[in-house]
Design an enzyme around this catalytic site. Structure first.
Site, PDB file in Angstrom:
ATOM      1  N   PHE A 166      11.642  -5.014   0.306  1.00  0.00           N
ATOM      2  CA  PHE A 166      10.669  -3.901   0.423  1.00  0.00           C
ATOM      3  C   PHE A 166       9.950  -3.702  -0.902  1.00  0.00           C
ATOM      4  CE2 PHE A 166      13.151  -0.836   3.493  1.00  0.00           C
ATOM      5  CZ  PHE A 166      12.677  -1.528   4.587  1.00  0.00           C
ATOM      6  N   SER A 191      13.629  17.260   1.446  1.00  0.00           N
ATOM      7  CA  SER A 191      13.070  16.964   2.763  1.00  0.00           C
ATOM      8  C   SER A 191      13.511  15.546   3.109  1.00  0.00           C
ATOM      9  CB  SER A 191      11.547  17.103   2.756  1.00  0.00           C
ATOM     10  OG  SER A 191      10.988  16.458   1.643  1.00  0.00           O
ATOM     11  N   GLU A 231      12.935  11.940   5.502  1.00  0.00           N
ATOM     12  CA  GLU A 231      12.037  11.140   6.345  1.00  0.00           C
ATOM     13  C   GLU A 231      12.845  10.256   7.296  1.00  0.00           C
ATOM     14  OE1 GLU A 231       8.556   9.539   4.405  1.00  0.00           O
ATOM     15  OE2 GLU A 231       8.849   7.637   5.468  1.00  0.00           O
ATOM     16  N   HIS A 262      12.266  14.164  -1.788  1.00  0.00           N
ATOM     17  CA  HIS A 262      12.057  13.703  -0.408  1.00  0.00           C
ATOM     18  C   HIS A 262      12.879  12.427  -0.238  1.00  0.00           C
ATOM     19  CE1 HIS A 262       9.671  13.193   3.314  1.00  0.00           C
ATOM     20  NE2 HIS A 262       9.630  11.902   3.020  1.00  0.00           N
ATOM     21  N   ASP A 317      -1.491   0.546   6.886  1.00  0.00           N
ATOM     22  CA  ASP A 317      -1.758  -0.837   6.469  1.00  0.00           C
ATOM     23  C   ASP A 317      -2.643  -1.529   7.503  1.00  0.00           C
ATOM     24  OD1 ASP A 317      -0.300  -0.858   4.101  1.00  0.00           O
ATOM     25  OD2 ASP A 317       1.582  -1.194   5.188  1.00  0.00           O
TER      26      ASP A 317
HETATM   27  P1  FAD Z   1      -4.961   5.889   0.615  1.00  0.00           P
HETATM   28  O1  FAD Z   1      -4.356   7.072  -0.035  1.00  0.00           O
HETATM   29  O2  FAD Z   1      -6.281   6.048   1.308  1.00  0.00           O
HETATM   30  O3  FAD Z   1      -5.105   4.707  -0.402  1.00  0.00           O
HETATM   31  C1  FAD Z   1      -4.015   4.291  -1.215  1.00  0.00           C
HETATM   32  C2  FAD Z   1      -4.559   3.560  -2.430  1.00  0.00           C
HETATM   33  O4  FAD Z   1      -5.139   2.322  -2.048  1.00  0.00           O
HETATM   34  C3  FAD Z   1      -5.650   4.349  -3.111  1.00  0.00           C
HETATM   35  O5  FAD Z   1      -5.071   5.179  -4.058  1.00  0.00           O
HETATM   36  C4  FAD Z   1      -6.546   3.282  -3.671  1.00  0.00           C
HETATM   37  O6  FAD Z   1      -6.176   2.970  -4.966  1.00  0.00           O
HETATM   38  C5  FAD Z   1      -6.324   2.092  -2.773  1.00  0.00           C
HETATM   39  N1  FAD Z   1      -7.397   1.941  -1.799  1.00  0.00           N
HETATM   40  C6  FAD Z   1      -7.461   2.485  -0.573  1.00  0.00           C
HETATM   41  N2  FAD Z   1      -8.595   2.128   0.073  1.00  0.00           N
HETATM   42  C7  FAD Z   1      -9.245   1.326  -0.785  1.00  0.00           C
HETATM   43  C8  FAD Z   1     -10.484   0.652  -0.726  1.00  0.00           C
HETATM   44  N3  FAD Z   1     -11.262   0.700   0.364  1.00  0.00           N
HETATM   45  N4  FAD Z   1     -10.846  -0.076  -1.797  1.00  0.00           N
HETATM   46  C9  FAD Z   1     -10.066  -0.153  -2.882  1.00  0.00           C
HETATM   47  N5  FAD Z   1      -8.886   0.488  -3.010  1.00  0.00           N
HETATM   48  C10 FAD Z   1      -8.495   1.211  -1.982  1.00  0.00           C
HETATM   49  N6  FAD Z   1       2.451   3.740   6.831  1.00  0.00           N
HETATM   50  C11 FAD Z   1       2.520   3.818   8.190  1.00  0.00           C
HETATM   51  O7  FAD Z   1       1.997   2.938   8.867  1.00  0.00           O
HETATM   52  N7  FAD Z   1       3.172   4.839   8.814  1.00  0.00           N
HETATM   53  C12 FAD Z   1       3.776   5.831   8.146  1.00  0.00           C
HETATM   54  O8  FAD Z   1       4.345   6.755   8.742  1.00  0.00           O
HETATM   55  C13 FAD Z   1       3.718   5.793   6.703  1.00  0.00           C
HETATM   56  N8  FAD Z   1       4.285   6.769   5.970  1.00  0.00           N
HETATM   57  C14 FAD Z   1       4.166   6.732   4.583  1.00  0.00           C
HETATM   58  C15 FAD Z   1       4.721   7.781   3.839  1.00  0.00           C
HETATM   59  C16 FAD Z   1       4.640   7.780   2.446  1.00  0.00           C
HETATM   60  C17 FAD Z   1       5.237   8.944   1.679  1.00  0.00           C
HETATM   61  C18 FAD Z   1       4.001   6.695   1.780  1.00  0.00           C
HETATM   62  C19 FAD Z   1       3.949   6.661   0.269  1.00  0.00           C
HETATM   63  C20 FAD Z   1       3.442   5.654   2.510  1.00  0.00           C
HETATM   64  C21 FAD Z   1       3.510   5.649   3.924  1.00  0.00           C
HETATM   65  N9  FAD Z   1       2.931   4.636   4.693  1.00  0.00           N
HETATM   66  C22 FAD Z   1       3.029   4.708   6.079  1.00  0.00           C
HETATM   67  C23 FAD Z   1       2.281   3.475   4.056  1.00  0.00           C
HETATM   68  C24 FAD Z   1       0.741   3.600   3.955  1.00  0.00           C
HETATM   69  O9  FAD Z   1       0.162   3.714   5.233  1.00  0.00           O
HETATM   70  C25 FAD Z   1       0.214   2.372   3.246  1.00  0.00           C
HETATM   71  O10 FAD Z   1       0.675   2.319   1.924  1.00  0.00           O
HETATM   72  C26 FAD Z   1      -1.303   2.141   3.319  1.00  0.00           C
HETATM   73  O11 FAD Z   1      -1.599   0.850   2.810  1.00  0.00           O
HETATM   74  C27 FAD Z   1      -2.130   3.124   2.491  1.00  0.00           C
HETATM   75  O12 FAD Z   1      -2.208   4.340   3.106  1.00  0.00           O
HETATM   76  P2  FAD Z   1      -2.522   5.634   2.179  1.00  0.00           P
HETATM   77  O13 FAD Z   1      -2.632   6.800   3.053  1.00  0.00           O
HETATM   78  O14 FAD Z   1      -1.558   5.674   1.082  1.00  0.00           O
HETATM   79  O15 FAD Z   1      -3.983   5.223   1.665  1.00  0.00           O
END
Ligand code: FAD
Length: 292
Positions: free
Chosen positions: A213, A9, A11, A263, A103
């Site tokens: 990065f 896949s 991105e 991916h 973020d």
């Molecule tokens: P989560 O899965 O909710 O959290 C990630 C980790 O952070 C958790 O496992 C936990 O250990 C820790 N954590 C989270 N919340 C807390 C808390 N309150 N207290 C303590 N620890 C905590 N970003 C974008 O803006 N746009 C995108 O399109 C995008 N695509 C992405 C695609 C992939 C495949 C990946 C890996 C990342 C992508 N990101 C993107 C980045 C992502 O948004 C950031 O890494 C963000 O900081 C965490 O989002 P998440 O969904 O991984 O969070």
């Protein structure tokens, strides 16, 4: 002759009008010939690319045979705002969402504060998406820990929550040491988390940029990789050959460990990813589908 056992896949990020759009569509058309399971389009945290992400997804579903997945973040937005985006994805024919927290506005490392009327985190977003429709949901995974997390154990607890709420696939952050990814796979299996972990592969088009990065998201660069790219900044031809070899080595090593879906972070460029997919035995013209 047997078909390649691999699935891939791709991105992309949503292109800006002009040159960016031209190179995006040329990359998407070239990579379509590989026959990916899906292509995904990123979403600027807080909705900064919302219109472009949606327009790109609508064109992908309307004008190509590609199955498109829309990324979606919940940072800085109310549930109503996020739900409107989910409905627009559905209206554009998108049935697969990559659900992310995003973020915080201050960047990686600053404290995440949920919107007062928003989804609390990625797991909560997964639940919201599944409640709104029959979407396939993918989420993130971090082989070298998320910078916010205090331990891999905490990451695994978040992962379990995301799977429990209905995510079926976790796409990993890029990494260059396969051991980190394989360790995460083992830990997910040991905890009995039902999710399909897919490695995110970043072919190196610009080593200096990749180092930046990597430093931000905590990915280690192996010393031999540093040596391989050293001194090639002004030699793009050799750099691209080395990059294709490094990424092909990485996917072949993972394939030997039983990984069958990769991916690719394309950065909207086709050449390197296309070459690596051909090395995997994908994209051969019909009637010539030899195994890798
Ligand atoms: P989560 O899965 O909710 O959290 C990630 C980790 O952070 C958790 O496992 C936990 O250990 C820790 N954590 C989270 N919340 C807390 C808390 N309150 N207290 C303590 N620890 C905590 N970003 C974008 O803006 N746009 C995108 O399109 C995008 N695509 C992405 C695609 C992939 C495949 C990946 C890996 C990342 C992508 N990101 C993107 C980045 C992502 O948004 C950031 O890494 C963000 O900081 C965490 O989002 P998440 O969904 O991984 O969070």
């Amino acid at each position: 002759m047997t078909a390649s056992p691999f699935q891939v896949s791709f991105e992309f990020f949503p292109p800006k009008p002009g040159e960016g759009e031209v190179s995006f569509w040329s990359a998407a058309k070239k990579l379509e010939t590989i026959g990916p399971s899906f292509v995904s389009v990123t979403y600027g945290a807080g909705g900064t690319t919302q219109a472009r992400t949606l327009a790109t997804l609508a064109r992908l579903t309307g004008e190509t045979g590609l199955s498109a997945a829309g990324h979606l973040t919940c940072v800085g937005a109310s549930k109503d705002e996020v739900n409107d985006v989910i409905r627009s994805y559905a209206a554009a024919g998108v049935r697969h969402i990559v659900a992310l927290r995003g973020d915080p506005p201050g960047g990686v490392g600053t404290r995440f504060v949920p919107h007062p009327e928003g989804y609390r985190n990625a797991a909560d977003l997964v639940r919201g998406i599944r409640e709104l429709g029959a979407f396939e949901v993918s989420v993130s995974a971090y082989p070298e820990r998320h910078p916010d997390s205090v331990s891999i154990e905490e990451d695994l607890a978040f992962m379990a929550d995301k799977a429990d709420h209905g995510a079926s696939r976790a796409i990993s952050q890029f990494f260059f040491h396969n051991a980190f990814f394989l360790r995460l796979r083992d830990r997910i299996a040991a905890r009995g988390i039902k999710i399909n972990l897919v490695p995110g592969i970043l072919p190196v088009t610009n080593f200096a940029r990749v180092k930046e990065f990597a430093a931000k998201c905590g990915a280690h660069i192996p010393p031999d990789m540093e040596r391989r790219f050293s001194g090639l900044d002004q030699d793009p031809e050799t750099r691209n050959l080395v990059a294709a070899m490094v990424a092909a080595e990485q996917v072949h090593e993972l394939a030997r460990e039983g990984i069958t879906h990769f991916h690719f972070y394309t950065l909207n460029r086709a050449e390197l990813v296309y070459a690596i997919c051909r090395v995997l035995g994908l994209g051969a013209p019909p009637g010539n589908q030899a195994a890798a």
